[in-house]
Design a protein around this motif. Structure first.
Motif, short mmCIF file in Angstrom:
data_model
loop_
_atom_site.label_atom_id
_atom_site.label_comp_id
_atom_site.label_asym_id
_atom_site.label_seq_id
_atom_site.Cartn_x
_atom_site.Cartn_y
_atom_site.Cartn_z
N GLU A 103 15.14 39.19 35.37
CA GLU A 103 15.74 38.70 36.62
C GLU A 103 14.64 38.55 37.66
N ARG A 104 14.33 37.32 38.01
CA ARG A 104 13.28 37.06 38.99
C ARG A 104 13.82 37.19 40.41
N GLU A 105 12.94 37.52 41.33
CA GLU A 105 13.35 37.70 42.72
C GLU A 105 13.75 36.36 43.33
N PHE A 106 14.88 36.34 44.01
CA PHE A 106 15.36 35.12 44.66
C PHE A 106 14.53 34.88 45.93
N PRO A 107 13.91 33.73 46.08
CA PRO A 107 13.01 33.50 47.21
C PRO A 107 13.76 33.16 48.50
N GLY A 108 13.16 33.52 49.61
CA GLY A 108 13.65 33.05 50.90
C GLY A 108 14.75 33.87 51.54
N LEU A 109 15.66 34.39 50.72
CA LEU A 109 16.83 35.10 51.26
C LEU A 109 17.05 36.40 50.50
N ASP A 110 17.49 37.41 51.23
CA ASP A 110 18.01 38.63 50.62
C ASP A 110 19.51 38.43 50.49
N ALA A 111 19.99 38.11 49.29
CA ALA A 111 21.40 37.78 49.07
C ALA A 111 22.09 38.92 48.33
N ARG A 112 23.24 39.34 48.82
CA ARG A 112 24.00 40.46 48.25
C ARG A 112 25.42 40.01 47.92
N LYS A 113 25.92 40.47 46.78
CA LYS A 113 27.26 40.12 46.34
C LYS A 113 28.22 41.27 46.63
N VAL A 114 29.30 40.98 47.33
CA VAL A 114 30.31 41.99 47.65
C VAL A 114 31.26 42.13 46.47
N ASP A 115 31.55 43.36 46.08
CA ASP A 115 32.47 43.63 44.99
C ASP A 115 33.91 43.34 45.45
N MET A 116 34.48 42.24 44.95
CA MET A 116 35.83 41.82 45.34
C MET A 116 36.84 42.06 44.22
N LYS A 117 36.49 42.88 43.25
CA LYS A 117 37.31 43.04 42.05
C LYS A 117 38.74 43.48 42.38
N ASP A 118 38.89 44.49 43.22
CA ASP A 118 40.24 44.99 43.52
C ASP A 118 41.09 43.91 44.18
N TYR A 119 40.48 43.12 45.05
CA TYR A 119 41.22 42.06 45.73
C TYR A 119 41.61 40.96 44.74
N ASN A 120 40.64 40.51 43.92
CA ASN A 120 40.88 39.37 43.04
C ASN A 120 41.68 39.72 41.79
N ASP A 121 41.81 41.01 41.48
CA ASP A 121 42.58 41.41 40.30
C ASP A 121 44.07 41.52 40.57
N SER A 122 44.48 41.23 41.78
CA SER A 122 45.92 41.31 42.09
C SER A 122 46.66 40.19 41.36
N GLU A 123 47.92 40.43 41.05
CA GLU A 123 48.72 39.44 40.33
C GLU A 123 48.89 38.16 41.15
N ASP A 124 48.96 38.31 42.47
CA ASP A 124 49.12 37.15 43.33
C ASP A 124 47.93 36.21 43.21
N VAL A 125 46.72 36.77 43.23
CA VAL A 125 45.51 35.94 43.12
C VAL A 125 45.41 35.33 41.73
N LYS A 126 45.75 36.09 40.70
CA LYS A 126 45.69 35.55 39.34
C LYS A 126 46.64 34.38 39.15
#
Length: 283
Positions: A103-126
């Motif tokens: 995994e190479r370092e992403f240039p220019g930006l420090d980008a972070r991914k928010v864990d949205m699993k609990d939100y997206n695993d709801s039956e409504d979203v599915k």
């Protein structure tokens, strides 16, 4: 800016950009830009620039993502979220974990991914993929000193930053952020782990704010700290897909400033194929 991706880019061939003058008006100006490799156009776009009118006669925006997803974001610093993977697909992440890919370092930006699993695993979203959401946090990587050639003190950099000298570079950084891993949200929202082809067709980015809203150095925090490194602002991208079909899918996102101001909106049209398609003649 509205751009069309025409050919895949080559890593070892320089790009040549040509800019065509379309119009200069009293409040707006327009330019057309073509990016070529080996003489062939790979990317073409129209850029519309607007003069700052220094007035607000009307104003509205959606509720900031920081408020709507407060329960997910509260209690964590931006640095507590995992770095966004180079390619946000399950297969890529699996290869990284197994040590098959570096995994190479992403240039220019420090980008972070928010864990949205609990939100997206709801039956409504599915049941309703258009409700699927992915938040990402990003800030500037590097420093103004690295892009500045004149003698500088912290006060000198602040004055130049607040004068707007670096605003075009900030705009480029925000556009870079809105396109990182954007399309990879779509198959996740649709519940597909495998696809045969995915590519961006067009990307439109509309900036709603000038000046301080897009600048990426936190000068208020800098005035309270004595360290040499300038504190960075953390911005929030909220991404989703409103529609898919006919081997096409749309990605949209909002870019919010740290104070909740809606800085920009992106709209991306993409190709998404779940199986290989036989090729006919050219259209």
């Amino acid at each position: 800016m509205t751009g069309t991706f025409i050919l895949g880019g080559l890593l070892d061939v320089p790009y040549v950009f040509s800019v065509r003058h379309i119009r200069d008006g009293g409040m707006y100006c327009t330019r057309a830009v073509d990016a070529r490799q080996n003489g062939k156009i790979c990317f073409s776009c129209l850029c519309s620039f607007k003069r700052d009118e220094n007035q607000q006669t009307f104003n509205h925006q959606p509720l900031p993502a920081q408020e709507r997803f407060k329960s997910i974001l509260d209690g964590k610093r931006p640095e507590d979220h995992l770095p966004s993977p180079g390619v946000d697909s399950d297969l890529w992440i699996q290869h990284i974990q197994q040590g098959d890919i570096e995994e190479r370092e992403f240039p220019g930006l420090d980008a972070r991914k928010v864990d949205m699993k609990d939100y997206n695993d709801s039956e409504d979203v599915k049941r309703n993929p258009e409700k699927y959401r992915q938040l990402a946090l990003y800030s500037l990587k590097g420093s103004l000193e690295e892009i500045s050639t004149m003698p500088k003190s912290k006060q000198d950099l602040k004055n130049r930053d607040q004068s707007g000298e670096f605003d075009n570079l900030y705009a480029c950084a925000h556009m870079y952020a809105c396109d990182k891993n954007s399309l990879l949200l779509i198959p996740r929202a649709l519940g597909h782990k495998h696809w045969s082809a995915m590519a961006s067709l067009t990307l439109t980015v509309i900036f709603h704010q000038h000046g301080d809203a897009l600048r990426m150095i936190d000068w208020d925090a800098a005035s309270k700290e004595n360290g040499e490194e300038l504190p960075k602002k953390w911005f929030v991208q909220e991404g989703w897909t409103p529609r898919s079909g006919e081997n096409r899918a749309v990605h949209e996102s909002y870019l919010f400033s740290p104070d909740g101001t809606l800085l920009a909106t992106s709209l991306q049209d993409s190709m998404l194929r779940l199986r290989k398609l036989g090729r006919g003649g050219k259209l």
